[in-house]
Write a protein that holds these residues in place. Sequence first.
Motif, PDB file in Angstrom:
ATOM      1  N   PRO A  14      17.948  51.766  37.496  1.00  0.00           N
ATOM      2  CA  PRO A  14      19.116  51.088  36.914  1.00  0.00           C
ATOM      3  C   PRO A  14      18.823  50.441  35.561  1.00  0.00           C
ATOM      4  O   PRO A  14      19.693  50.412  34.685  1.00  0.00           O
ATOM      5  CB  PRO A  14      19.470  50.025  37.969  1.00  0.00           C
TER       6      PRO A  14
ATOM      7  N   GLU B   3      20.829  51.761  32.226  1.00  0.00           N
ATOM      8  CA  GLU B   3      21.663  50.800  31.507  1.00  0.00           C
ATOM      9  C   GLU B   3      21.251  50.716  30.045  1.00  0.00           C
ATOM     10  O   GLU B   3      22.103  50.553  29.151  1.00  0.00           O
ATOM     11  CB  GLU B   3      21.553  49.430  32.183  1.00  0.00           C
TER      12      GLU B   3
ATOM     13  N   TYR C  38      27.599  56.689  39.449  1.00  0.00           N
ATOM     14  CA  TYR C  38      26.327  56.087  39.849  1.00  0.00           C
ATOM     15  C   TYR C  38      25.464  57.092  40.600  1.00  0.00           C
ATOM     16  O   TYR C  38      24.243  57.168  40.368  1.00  0.00           O
ATOM     17  CB  TYR C  38      26.596  54.855  40.714  1.00  0.00           C
TER      18      TYR C  38
ATOM     19  N   PHE D 166      28.967  46.648  35.914  1.00  0.00           N
ATOM     20  CA  PHE D 166      28.149  46.892  37.102  1.00  0.00           C
ATOM     21  C   PHE D 166      26.721  47.268  36.717  1.00  0.00           C
ATOM     22  O   PHE D 166      25.750  46.714  37.245  1.00  0.00           O
ATOM     23  CB  PHE D 166      28.780  47.993  37.953  1.00  0.00           C
ATOM     24  N   PHE D 167      26.576  48.222  35.788  1.00  0.00           N
ATOM     25  CA  PHE D 167      25.246  48.646  35.378  1.00  0.00           C
ATOM     26  C   PHE D 167      24.480  47.496  34.723  1.00  0.00           C
ATOM     27  O   PHE D 167      23.272  47.342  34.950  1.00  0.00           O
ATOM     28  CB  PHE D 167      25.335  49.836  34.415  1.00  0.00           C
TER      29      PHE D 167
ATOM     30  N   THR E 135      24.918  44.249  35.273  1.00  0.00           N
ATOM     31  CA  THR E 135      24.579  43.255  36.302  1.00  0.00           C
ATOM     32  C   THR E 135      23.407  43.710  37.156  1.00  0.00           C
ATOM     33  O   THR E 135      22.474  42.941  37.429  1.00  0.00           O
ATOM     34  CB  THR E 135      25.806  42.995  37.202  1.00  0.00           C
ATOM     35  N   VAL E 136      23.442  44.967  37.577  1.00  0.00           N
ATOM     36  CA  VAL E 136      22.350  45.503  38.390  1.00  0.00           C
ATOM     37  C   VAL E 136      21.037  45.496  37.608  1.00  0.00           C
ATOM     38  O   VAL E 136      19.974  45.157  38.140  1.00  0.00           O
ATOM     39  CB  VAL E 136      22.690  46.925  38.880  1.00  0.00           C
TER      40      VAL E 136
ATOM     41  N   THR F 284      19.602  41.993  37.474  1.00  0.00           N
ATOM     42  CA  THR F 284      19.063  41.614  38.782  1.00  0.00           C
ATOM     43  C   THR F 284      17.736  42.302  39.054  1.00  0.00           C
ATOM     44  O   THR F 284      16.777  41.680  39.530  1.00  0.00           O
ATOM     45  CB  THR F 284      20.070  41.959  39.892  1.00  0.00           C
ATOM     46  N   MET F 285      17.669  43.593  38.750  1.00  0.00           N
ATOM     47  CA  MET F 285      16.430  44.339  38.972  1.00  0.00           C
ATOM     48  C   MET F 285      15.296  43.826  38.095  1.00  0.00           C
ATOM     49  O   MET F 285      14.143  43.744  38.533  1.00  0.00           O
ATOM     50  CB  MET F 285      16.665  45.836  38.707  1.00  0.00           C
TER      51      MET F 285
END
Length: 559
Positions: free
Chosen positions: A125, A129, A299, A346-347, A349-350, A353-354
Amino acid sequence: MDSSDVVFNATIIKSNSSITIIEDKKTNETIVFAPPTLSPTVENIDAAEEAHQFDADAALLLNITLICCTMLAYYVKKNKFYFLPESAVAMLVGVFIGGIARLSVTDLTLFSFSPELFFFVLLPPIIFEAGYSLEKKGFFDNIGAICLYAFGGTIISAFAVGWLTFMFAQNGLIGNVDQDNAMEALLFGALISAVDPVATLSIMGSPELQCDTLLYSLVFGESVLNDAVAIVLFKTFHKYYNPEGPDLDGSVIPSALFSFFTMTVLSILVGVSLGLLVSYIYKHTAISEFPKLEASLLYLFCYLCYATAEAFGLSGIMALFFNGVVLSHYNSYNLSKTAQTTTEQFFATVAVTMETIVFLYMGMGVFTGRFQNWDIMFSLLGLLFCLIARALNIFPLSLFANICRQKGENRISLKMQCVLWFAGLRGAIAFALSMNMPGPNSDSYATATLFICMFTTIVCGGFTESILTQFGMKQGIDNDYDDNSSDDDDDFIGVENLIVAESQLAQRISTNLQQKYTSFWKDFDDNYMKELFGGDRAKNSDRQSGDYELSEQSDIYDF
């Protein structure tokens, strides 16, 4: 035979709580009776419940830790603590959590850094991104210099670090390193050449700092390509590593480099091809009428690209990055308005987080890594080798890049080269590769890599804002250093001018070829590619006004 026959016509030979063996008197047959087994047993149920409770506690701790890291990141940004990047915060929190886990938990599996989890769950991800949200104008404006740093610079750095490590080991200055197998040192050189300046970019990207756009484009562009190049180079050297045959044949290096370039090209082709396939599907179907499905399918297609490249022994990171660039260029215009907003957020945010999880686990690795050999001398010398290798590729390659550029603001000044040299931080990819280091000395390489990653992220990342100020890399801000250092920069430009004096004709030829290629690509892209795969088709008025084309000082025009 029923049970009554057995009772009256048989002799019990053996009987206990788990089995009964009898002999039939009439037929002389031996019959074995075993009571039915209850499944699952009480012991299995207790073990399952205990494991479930442990996993629940670990998940609770991980979520609380991530929330704390996110809130601390907000506090750092809100108060503009440039001396402490968000990645450094997550890493320090990880060190604290890892220390507590080491003292209070016997099973450290869930607190240990897993390379496979990193490469197949956490990293994709982040890389996608980076490609999907890429600011293409700045990237392709400087694609020549970026490729020089990412490809040529990584190769130079890998061989420089590898050679220095091997020479110091042969002279007895470094322990726990094979003194006979040069390929082991080259593997370390390849993995430690993975530049991951997350801390630097997070500070450079702050709007209030107004970082030089050219500098940011070079640092970001090098980092996203360099990671993939370092992974491919590590995989290539790994194929030629043989602990039982330490002699390094001279023919191995050219063969390894050929394999490296082949894997790189094929990985890019996989990413671009799948990106075009996805764009074609979205362009010629009505899936945009179902925003939830189109976002979910996008995705899945992205992860398919990564899995496909890895399954064929290629670089999933290289393929996924270019897949994201292609999807951003063509397919983003095929999505519905709802899906466009959803996918971008979404991308992003992920990915954030990652990244937090990655740096958190790197910090925990200090106490949960279970390393047997911590060689402080090797760690310090490894850091020195990285600085030397970084200088050996940044300054000569920048000079070469300036030769191919037009005179003006687009030149990479000496001050900017110094910041580029400083921005070569090491991060999670280098540490993950070190965890896959073969041979008996793997712990030494892993600990040295972890030390280098933590030092560059926390210490060097913390000095980024000061370096930008001292070297005058902020736009619209007067710097005393900039005035005081103008003479030195003028001397550097004078040396450059002497070198490039004989290359003016080649430069004009290169510019003319570039302009012709750009014009051809623009027409082909508008009339054929975007017709098939989607995209924002440029208007003639845009081209005439200059809004569509890039400046003549760029390495290459807009993608």
